[in-house]
Scaffold this active site. Structure first.
Site: not given
Ligand code: PGA
Length: 253
Positions: A9, A11, A94, A96, A166, A172, A213
């Site tokens: 991904n 992003k 996701h 985010e 996730e 991250g 991560s």
């Protein structure tokens, strides 16, 4: 036996030119790895260029989002048919997008239906916040996200879904979950709720990735777990050597 799937991904990273050079640098290494589904998910503007580079390879292409409507007055959105012109996969829900763009379990569900209607493989993301994790609510949260996000999906199509677990506190941050902890969430909550929705056999066929991560250094710890079928990789997917090494680790699992 489930074939592991490793997806990058990207992003909001990489211009078209940068995307080309990243794909160019990693495609040979990725193509040498067998027994793993490998997927790149660049930003929308790079999809055309990357799809051209991936022609004739066994590397799949995914988008990071889509809208559920077929077309119309939805400024800034991308319709499922537009994604399906280039992609075989699409990341949906996701964290985010849930946190910054107002996505809910209901919109995730609409997007999953739209993706399946266009023969795209949805990679449906679920995971708890650090607060939810610390208060022991992980199971409740992922069960809700799965049962609402996948509501009404035709059981005949469900085996093709991919779920990405996730934990938000691991995304991250460099603080990955442990393999054991992640596997327990999959085994205790995610696969059981998939079985309630679609039956045990289908639940056993659905691939569930871990994300958060993942690096070349810790990939093996995840892939050696019985319920983890690959990874959704953010930061490390932007580094050629890291991403190739993660895919290689999955091929040995
Ligand atoms: P990360 O991101 O690998 O950079 O933690 C994972 C993701 O957001 O899918």
């Amino acid at each position: 036996m489930r074939t592991p799937i490793v997806a990058g991904n990207w992003k909001m990273n990489k211009t078209v030119e940068e995307a080309r050079s990243l794909v160019f640098s990693m495609s040979l290494g990725l193509r040498e790895i067998k027994g793993v589904e490998k997927v790149l998910c660049p930003p929308f503007p790079a999809l055309l260029a990357v799809s051209a580079l991936l022609q004739g390879t066994d590397i799949g292409l995914g988008a990071q989002n889509l809208h559920w409507e077929e077309k119309g007055a939805f400024t800034g959105e991308v319709a499922p048919a537009m994604v399906a012109e280039f992609c075989q996969y699409v990341i949906i829900g996701h964290s985010e997008r849930r946190a910054y763009f107002g996505e809910t379990d209901q919109t995730v569900n609409q997007k999953v239906h739209a993706a399946l209607a266009h023969d795209l493989t949805p990679i449906v993301c679920v995971g708890e916040t650090v607060k939810e994790y610390e208060s022991g609510r992980t199971g409740e949260i992922v069960r809700r996200q799965i049962s609402l996000g996948l509501a009404g999906v035709d059981p005949a199509k469900a085996a093709g879904l991919v779920v990405a677990y996730e934990p938000i506190w691991a995304i991250g941050t460099g603080k990955a979950s442990s393999g054991e902890n992640a596997n327990a969430v999959l085994a205790d909550y995610i696969r059981p709720v998939l079985a309630e929705l679609f039956g045990v056999e289908t639940a056993q066929a659905i691939r569930i990735q871990y994300g958060g991560s993942v690096t070349a250094a810790n990939a093996e710890e995840f892939f050696s777990q019985p319920d983890i079928d690959g990874a959704l990789v953010g930061g490390a997917s932007l580094k050629k050597d890291e991403f190739v090494a993660i895919a290689r680790a999955a091929s040995k699992s």
